[in-house]
Design an enzyme around this catalytic site. Structure first.
Site, PDB file in Angstrom:
ATOM      1  CD  GLU A  79      50.296 -31.553 -23.704  1.00  0.00           C
ATOM      2  OE1 GLU A  79      50.435 -31.697 -24.920  1.00  0.00           O
ATOM      3  OE2 GLU A  79      51.075 -32.044 -22.872  1.00  0.00           O
TER       4      GLU A  79
ATOM      5  CB  CYS B 107      56.140 -27.787 -13.475  1.00  0.00           C
ATOM      6  SG  CYS B 107      56.196 -28.312 -11.741  1.00  0.00           S
TER       7      CYS B 107
ATOM      8  CB  CYS C 220      53.557 -40.076 -15.154  1.00  0.00           C
ATOM      9  SG  CYS C 220      52.135 -40.863 -14.475  1.00  0.00           S
TER      10      CYS C 220
HETATM   11  N1  SAH Z   1      53.787 -31.917  -9.351  1.00  0.00           N
HETATM   12  C1  SAH Z   1      53.043 -33.074  -8.910  1.00  0.00           C
HETATM   13  C2  SAH Z   1      52.300 -33.726 -10.070  1.00  0.00           C
HETATM   14  C3  SAH Z   1      53.254 -34.331 -11.058  1.00  0.00           C
HETATM   15  S1  SAH Z   1      52.782 -35.582 -12.170  1.00  0.00           S
HETATM   16  C4  SAH Z   1      53.972 -34.069  -8.263  1.00  0.00           C
HETATM   17  O1  SAH Z   1      55.181 -33.911  -8.379  1.00  0.00           O
HETATM   18  O2  SAH Z   1      53.496 -34.984  -7.607  1.00  0.00           O
HETATM   19  C5  SAH Z   1      52.443 -37.031 -11.311  1.00  0.00           C
HETATM   20  C6  SAH Z   1      53.594 -38.020 -11.089  1.00  0.00           C
HETATM   21  O3  SAH Z   1      54.305 -38.367 -12.270  1.00  0.00           O
HETATM   22  C7  SAH Z   1      54.617 -37.485 -10.097  1.00  0.00           C
HETATM   23  O4  SAH Z   1      54.856 -38.455  -9.120  1.00  0.00           O
HETATM   24  C8  SAH Z   1      55.813 -37.289 -10.992  1.00  0.00           C
HETATM   25  O5  SAH Z   1      57.008 -37.293 -10.281  1.00  0.00           O
HETATM   26  C9  SAH Z   1      55.681 -38.439 -11.962  1.00  0.00           C
HETATM   27  N2  SAH Z   1      56.546 -38.311 -13.135  1.00  0.00           N
HETATM   28  C10 SAH Z   1      57.084 -37.197 -13.653  1.00  0.00           C
HETATM   29  N3  SAH Z   1      57.836 -37.479 -14.727  1.00  0.00           N
HETATM   30  C11 SAH Z   1      57.787 -38.815 -14.899  1.00  0.00           C
HETATM   31  C12 SAH Z   1      58.344 -39.708 -15.860  1.00  0.00           C
HETATM   32  N4  SAH Z   1      59.100 -39.270 -16.855  1.00  0.00           N
HETATM   33  N5  SAH Z   1      58.066 -41.024 -15.749  1.00  0.00           N
HETATM   34  C13 SAH Z   1      57.258 -41.463 -14.757  1.00  0.00           C
HETATM   35  N6  SAH Z   1      56.691 -40.660 -13.835  1.00  0.00           N
HETATM   36  C14 SAH Z   1      56.958 -39.350 -13.901  1.00  0.00           C
END
Ligand code: SAH
Length: 356
Positions: free
Chosen positions: A93, A113, A336
């Site tokens: 996505e 992931c 996110c």
């Molecule tokens: N693998 C990368 C990209 C992830 S997505 C990373 O970990 O940085 C981007 C952000 O969204 C990351 O900071 C991740 O921790 C956050 N994230 C993941 N799940 C979430 C959720 N349920 N609510 C809010 N943020 C979330």
């Protein structure tokens, strides 16, 4: 005989080498790159300024794949989520966020992931596979074409599915492909890479000539909490992560973003705010608080708005620049941590969900 190479996997100098081996001129390589990346063509037939015999040769020697849009959903707030099918049938996505204040594409670097963050739906899928550079760049060229933004400025965040530094080489190659002047020419300062901060990869990134903005998913102020939230970070300490960030080359006036997902009662206490201030002291940092996007199977809850504001104020009072991320596209599960291939979620039984 090996499989045919894929045209969409080549960065400009590789394309030039391949084409010169076929006896074509270097300007043909530039024309071809422009057709693929900045105009988003999916077939050689439409590339009218390439000689017919060259197009015939190319189609004999190469494959040419483009992620296919399988579904497109629009949120009430204008955010759009694209479901892509890849050449082998796997799905990923990408998200388009229209006004943040500029336009932003959020792309995936892996199908699923492997980091297994306990608050993230993508983490629950596990890793299906790494994406290739062409598949990462492919999301950008298809989005730009579909949204008619090829001639416009947009930002790019590597915050979709996957951990970009776990798929280092493909991610870096895709950045070069996206930045190429004969392609979409998205400059590094408009690109942000978000990572949990895998230390050897982060150190390697620091040495790259071509650097995107860095966002580090911190999420905790003690090793104990961080290791519980991000099981794959168990072999590293917060102090080492912060030390590595201190040595990361940050350009004049830029800052490293530290993302901090707020989980009610878990990492949002007054002590956390003070520890966060201490941890980041002296760093060119800004803190981006992300109130949890809740989802079924995620064993945490989102703090109240009042609590989020209180935490933000405490962190700011430590002298840090703080922002609170607005969740976009929650109604279509595009926010996110909400990117998950629905079939994979249905494949999990309730016992597995309860254990996550
Ligand atoms: N693998 C990368 C990209 C992830 S997505 C990373 O970990 O940085 C981007 C952000 O969204 C990351 O900071 C991740 O921790 C956050 N994230 C993941 N799940 C979430 C959720 N349920 N609510 C809010 N943020 C979330």
């Amino acid at each position: 005989m090996g499989a045919k190479p894929d045209l969409a996997e080549l960065e400009p100098d590789e394309l030039e080498t391949e084409l010169s081996a076929l006896g074509a001129k270097s300007f043909h390589a530039r024309q071809l790159y422009r057709w693929v990346h900045s105009r988003g063509l999916e077939r050689l037939e439409g590339m009218t300024d390439l000689p017919q015999h060259l197009r015939n040769q190319l189609s004999r020697v190469f494959t040419f794949s483009t992620p296919q849009i399988a579904a497109r959903e629009r949120s009430v707030d204008g955010t759009e989520k694209f479901l892509f099918t890849l050449a082998d049938g796997k799905t990923i996505e990408s998200v388009f966020i229209p006004d943040t204040p500029s336009m932003t594409f959020c792309v995936s670097t892996q199908a699923g992931c492997a980091m297994r963050c306990r608050f993230c739906l993508t983490g629950q899928m596990g890793l299906t596979r790494h994406l290739t550079a062409g598949e990462i760049a492919g999301q950008v060229r298809v989005l730009a074409r579909e949204l008619k933004l090829q001639e416009r400025r947009f930002n790019l965040v590597f915050m979709g599915m996957g951990e970009p530094l776990h798929n280092y080489d493909a991610t870096m190659k895709s950045l070069r492909m996206i930045a190429a002047s004969q392609g979409l020419a998205v400059t590094p300062k408009r690109i942000t890479l978000s990572t949990i901060g895998i230390l050897p990869a982060l150190k390697r990134l620091a040495g790259e000539q071509w650097l995107p903005n860095l966002a580090v998913s911190l999420h905790a102020t003690t090793d104990e909490v961080r290791h519980a939230l991000i099981p794959t970070s168990r072999n590293q300490r917060l102090t080492d992560l912060i030390e590595t960030c201190r040595h990361f080359p940050v350009k004049h006036r830029d800052r490293i973003t530290f993302e901090y997902v707020l989980l009610d009662g878990v990492n949002d206490t007054a002590d956390d705010a003070v520890r966060l201030g201490k941890l980041l002291r002296g760093l060119r940092a800004k803190v981006n608080l992300i109130p949890l996007n809740e989802a079924p199977g995620i064993p945490f809850s989102r703090p109240s708005e009042q609590q989020v504001n209180r935490f933000a104020r405490s962190v700011a009072s430590c002298g840090l620049v703080v922002s609170v991320r607005k969740s976009r596209g929650r109604d279509i599960r595009a926010a996110c941590g909400q990117l998950i291939i629905e079939d994979e979620l249905r494949g999990l039984n309730t016992q597995q969900l309860a254990e996550m």
